[in-house]
Design an enzyme around this catalytic site. Structure first.
Site, PDB file in Angstrom:
ATOM      1  N   ASN A   8       0.870  -1.180   0.000  1.00 42.68           N
ATOM      2  CA  ASN A   8       0.000   0.000   0.000  1.00 42.68           C
ATOM      3  C   ASN A   8       0.906   1.229   0.000  1.00 42.68           C
ATOM      4  O   ASN A   8       1.430   1.622   1.039  1.00 42.68           O
ATOM      5  CB  ASN A   8      -0.887  -0.046   1.247  1.00 42.68           C
ATOM      6  CG  ASN A   8      -1.821   1.145   1.337  1.00 42.68           C
ATOM      7  OD1 ASN A   8      -1.746   2.068   0.530  1.00 42.68           O
ATOM      8  ND2 ASN A   8      -2.689   1.136   2.322  1.00 42.68           N
ATOM      9  N   LYS A  15       3.287   0.823   3.050  1.00 48.18           N
ATOM     10  CA  LYS A  15       2.927  -0.224   4.016  1.00 48.18           C
ATOM     11  C   LYS A  15       3.049  -1.559   3.309  1.00 48.18           C
ATOM     12  O   LYS A  15       2.776  -1.661   2.107  1.00 48.18           O
ATOM     13  CB  LYS A  15       1.468  -0.064   4.459  1.00 48.18           C
ATOM     14  CG  LYS A  15       1.258   1.040   5.447  1.00 48.18           C
ATOM     15  CD  LYS A  15      -0.155   0.942   6.032  1.00 48.18           C
ATOM     16  CE  LYS A  15      -0.547   2.279   6.602  1.00 48.18           C
ATOM     17  NZ  LYS A  15      -1.878   2.711   6.296  1.00 48.18           N
ATOM     18  N   ARG A  87      -2.383  -1.988  -3.555  1.00 52.44           N
ATOM     19  CA  ARG A  87      -3.579  -1.188  -3.338  1.00 52.44           C
ATOM     20  C   ARG A  87      -3.476   0.062  -4.208  1.00 52.44           C
ATOM     21  O   ARG A  87      -2.471   0.777  -4.158  1.00 52.44           O
ATOM     22  CB  ARG A  87      -3.675  -0.766  -1.880  1.00 52.44           C
ATOM     23  CG  ARG A  87      -4.874   0.111  -1.652  1.00 52.44           C
ATOM     24  CD  ARG A  87      -4.737   0.971  -0.429  1.00 52.44           C
ATOM     25  NE  ARG A  87      -5.928   1.783  -0.254  1.00 52.44           N
ATOM     26  CZ  ARG A  87      -5.967   2.850   0.512  1.00 52.44           C
ATOM     27  NH1 ARG A  87      -4.903   3.248   1.176  1.00 52.44           N
ATOM     28  NH2 ARG A  87      -7.074   3.540   0.625  1.00 52.44           N
ATOM     29  N   HIS A 176     -12.219   3.297   0.001  1.00 53.15           N
ATOM     30  CA  HIS A 176     -12.427   2.256   1.027  1.00 53.15           C
ATOM     31  C   HIS A 176     -13.283   1.095   0.503  1.00 53.15           C
ATOM     32  O   HIS A 176     -13.914   0.384   1.293  1.00 53.15           O
ATOM     33  CB  HIS A 176     -13.084   2.832   2.300  1.00 53.15           C
ATOM     34  CG  HIS A 176     -12.223   3.822   3.015  1.00 53.15           C
ATOM     35  ND1 HIS A 176     -12.726   4.967   3.583  1.00 53.15           N
ATOM     36  CD2 HIS A 176     -10.886   3.838   3.245  1.00 53.15           C
ATOM     37  CE1 HIS A 176     -11.741   5.662   4.134  1.00 53.15           C
ATOM     38  NE2 HIS A 176     -10.619   4.993   3.937  1.00 53.15           N
ATOM     39  N   HIS A 202     -16.738   3.145   7.877  1.00 55.67           N
ATOM     40  CA  HIS A 202     -15.291   2.907   7.923  1.00 55.67           C
ATOM     41  C   HIS A 202     -14.669   4.141   8.559  1.00 55.67           C
ATOM     42  O   HIS A 202     -14.488   5.174   7.914  1.00 55.67           O
ATOM     43  CB  HIS A 202     -14.753   2.676   6.500  1.00 55.67           C
ATOM     44  CG  HIS A 202     -13.276   2.417   6.459  1.00 55.67           C
ATOM     45  ND1 HIS A 202     -12.736   1.186   6.158  1.00 55.67           N
ATOM     46  CD2 HIS A 202     -12.224   3.229   6.690  1.00 55.67           C
ATOM     47  CE1 HIS A 202     -11.415   1.258   6.211  1.00 55.67           C
ATOM     48  NE2 HIS A 202     -11.081   2.502   6.525  1.00 55.67           N
ATOM     49  N   ASN A 205      -8.392   7.076  10.181  1.00 57.96           N
ATOM     50  CA  ASN A 205      -7.925   8.452  10.029  1.00 57.96           C
ATOM     51  C   ASN A 205      -8.596   9.060   8.796  1.00 57.96           C
ATOM     52  O   ASN A 205      -9.143  10.152   8.839  1.00 57.96           O
ATOM     53  CB  ASN A 205      -6.400   8.438   9.925  1.00 57.96           C
ATOM     54  CG  ASN A 205      -5.847   9.818  10.077  1.00 57.96           C
ATOM     55  OD1 ASN A 205      -6.452  10.663  10.741  1.00 57.96           O
ATOM     56  ND2 ASN A 205      -4.742  10.083   9.430  1.00 57.96           N
ATOM     57  N   ARG A 235      -8.842  15.751   7.281  1.00 57.01           N
ATOM     58  CA  ARG A 235      -9.610  16.214   6.110  1.00 57.01           C
ATOM     59  C   ARG A 235     -10.941  16.801   6.551  1.00 57.01           C
ATOM     60  O   ARG A 235     -11.586  16.283   7.465  1.00 57.01           O
ATOM     61  CB  ARG A 235      -9.871  15.058   5.143  1.00 57.01           C
ATOM     62  CG  ARG A 235      -8.627  14.496   4.522  1.00 57.01           C
ATOM     63  CD  ARG A 235      -8.979  13.445   3.477  1.00 57.01           C
ATOM     64  NE  ARG A 235      -7.829  12.605   3.202  1.00 57.01           N
ATOM     65  CZ  ARG A 235      -7.864  11.283   3.174  1.00 57.01           C
ATOM     66  NH1 ARG A 235      -8.988  10.627   3.384  1.00 57.01           N
ATOM     67  NH2 ARG A 235      -6.767  10.603   2.929  1.00 57.01           N
ATOM     68  N   GLY A 326      -9.803   1.884  12.471  1.00 55.14           N
ATOM     69  CA  GLY A 326      -9.230   2.253  13.780  1.00 55.14           C
ATOM     70  C   GLY A 326     -10.225   2.776  14.803  1.00 55.14           C
ATOM     71  O   GLY A 326     -10.311   2.272  15.926  1.00 55.14           O
ATOM     72  N   ILE A 327     -11.008   3.774  14.428  1.00 54.44           N
ATOM     73  CA  ILE A 327     -11.966   4.364  15.370  1.00 54.44           C
ATOM     74  C   ILE A 327     -13.191   3.449  15.491  1.00 54.44           C
ATOM     75  O   ILE A 327     -13.660   3.164  16.603  1.00 54.44           O
ATOM     76  CB  ILE A 327     -12.368   5.787  14.897  1.00 54.44           C
ATOM     77  CG1 ILE A 327     -11.129   6.699  14.916  1.00 54.44           C
ATOM     78  CG2 ILE A 327     -13.490   6.362  15.753  1.00 54.44           C
ATOM     79  CD1 ILE A 327     -11.328   8.055  14.256  1.00 54.44           C
ATOM     80  N   GLU A 380      -8.236  -5.259   4.750  1.00 52.06           N
ATOM     81  CA  GLU A 380      -8.077  -4.959   3.326  1.00 52.06           C
ATOM     82  C   GLU A 380      -6.948  -5.785   2.713  1.00 52.06           C
ATOM     83  O   GLU A 380      -7.011  -6.181   1.551  1.00 52.06           O
ATOM     84  CB  GLU A 380      -7.803  -3.456   3.148  1.00 52.06           C
ATOM     85  CG  GLU A 380      -9.023  -2.612   3.456  1.00 52.06           C
ATOM     86  CD  GLU A 380      -8.700  -1.158   3.771  1.00 52.06           C
ATOM     87  OE1 GLU A 380      -8.200  -0.898   4.893  1.00 52.06           O
ATOM     88  OE2 GLU A 380      -8.947  -0.294   2.929  1.00 52.06           O
TER      89      GLU A 380
END
Ligand code: AMP
Length: 394
Positions: A8, A15, A87, A176, A202, A205, A235, A326-327, A380
């Protein structure tokens, strides 16, 4: 078993995750702060190796990854990596599915880079580097946008001159999508749902909400670029477009500088002035910080509004609301606040279930809830590895 490397690549980071496919993740990690100083992280067998290595190009980053694979006896030869799954954020209207990478695909992706200048060029660059360094490997591109290609026109055409769409490909693409595809696959394999209408939140960040109708992408909050939709870490999400002209006149900043601010200095960071990280925002809210409280209120209300809108889009026939990333996976407070403020659907969550640490698909709603609510850790990377394997072995 076959070694599949999932990559990615962003503009300043790469990544990676290496599989001994299909059975296990061998290692994963990240090169970040490219062109600044360079930090490398490798996780292998519960061990985390962190190095400061100057990386002034994507090529140097890939070299660091491959050298460390050798150094830690993960591979003996680069060509042990048989398949690489990349990705790619923007596949335009061209790529409705993942695709084998060849020279014509690279050319097409370079063309599409104008639609995703922050994301696609890094991915294309890295594809070319791997083709040179691992000449025996085959590569596959997996697009964030492809899941959303089933959206009806009313959900992807912007109310602007139609020629912008026809001549310049200005439309909603959504991102996403690989995460949504994983969520659909997971829910379909675990549950016996009749309709398959889902609202997928989703919340990482970068964050987006997607309406899924009969298991297909129907509407989504991100747009031509990942800047649109709900408020994110840095954003802005949706704003009045005329703000750009207004602020430009006053500050004398051009559209490029202002768009950069909307991408990197807005969202939770911009409003709170504290951080883009939700953990910092929650900590500041607990201390009574006023701007953090406003930031969190806006954040929740944007999510609630999108869920409400998509509930209507799905004709009140939503089977499940999903929280992921994450969140979504970790912040029980955010899930609780969203559900509490969602008045249009009669959803109730089981607080004990919501507050537990969640590492696999978990229903957090009560049995009498109008719509089920799930937390599903997204993956993913496995979707990219699966697509890559299936395409190469077709
Ligand atoms: P991602 O982009 O999916 O890696 O998600 C990153 C976001 O997840 C950051 O805003 C983190 O603050 C947030 N996050 C991770 N763990 C937690 C947690 N335990 N509570 C709140 N937010 C979290």
């Amino acid at each position: 078993m076959v070694k599949i490397l999932v990559i990615n690549a962003g503009s300043s980071s790469v990544k990676f995750q290496l599989y001994n496919y299909p059975s296990q993740v061998v290692c994963k990690g990240l090169c970040e702060r490219l062109f600044v100083d360079g930090k490398f992280t490798l996780e292998i067998n519960d061990k985390k190796i962190k190095l400061d290595v100057p990386m002034n190009s994507h090529k140097e980053a890939i070299q660091v990854i491959l050298d460390n694979f050798k150094k830690h006896n993960i591979i003996k030869d680069y060509n042990e990596i048989k398949i690489i799954g990349h990705r790619v954020v923007q596949g335009g209207s061209v790529y409705k599915e993942s695709t084998l990478i060849d020279e014509s695909v690279i050319l097409k992706l370079e063309e599409l880079s104008k639609l995703a200048p922050l994301h696609n060029p890094g991915a294309v660059n890295v594809m070319k580097i791997f083709a040179k360094l691992c000449p025996e490997s085959k590569s596959v591109a997996v697009f964030d946008t492809s899941f959303h290609q089933t959206m009806p026109e009313k959900n992807f055409i912007y109310p602007v001159p139609y020629s912008w769409y026809e001549d310049h490909q200005v439309r909603r693409y959504g991102m996403h999508g690989t995460s949504s595809r994983y969520i659909v696959k997971k829910i379909r394999s675990e549950l016996n749902l009749k309709e398959g209408n889902i609202i997928n939140c989703h919340l990482g960040n970068g964050a987006s909400i997607t309406a899924i109708k009969n298991w297909k992408g129907y509407n989504t909050s991100m747009g031509l670029t990942p800047l649109a939709g709900i408020m994110m870490g840095t954003r802005s999400g949706d704003i009045d477009p005329a703000i750009l002209e207004y602020v430009s006149k006053i500050t004398k900043k051009d559209v490029f500088e202002l768009t950069n601010i909307l991408n990197k200095e807005s969202g939770l960071l911009g409003v709170s002035g504290i951080s883009s990280d939700m953990r910092d925002i929650i900590a500041a809210v607990e201390k009574g910080n006023k701007r953090a409280i406003v930031a969190l209120d806006i954040y929740i209300s944007k999510i609630v509004n999108y869920i409400s809108m998509y509930q209507n889009d799905l004709e009140n026939k939503t089977e499940a609301i999903v929280f992921t990333a994450g969140i979504g996976e970790n912040a029980s407070l955010i899930r609780e606040m969203v559900i509490e403020k969602l008045h249009i659907i009669d959803v109730t969550i089981d607080k004990a279930k919501n507050n537990q640490r969640i590492s696999e698909m978990t229903k957090i709603s009560t049995d009498n809830s109008q719509v089920d609510v799930y937390v599903i850790p997204t993956d993913e990377e496995i979707m990219i590895a699966q697509d890559a394997y299936n395409i190469i072995n077709k």
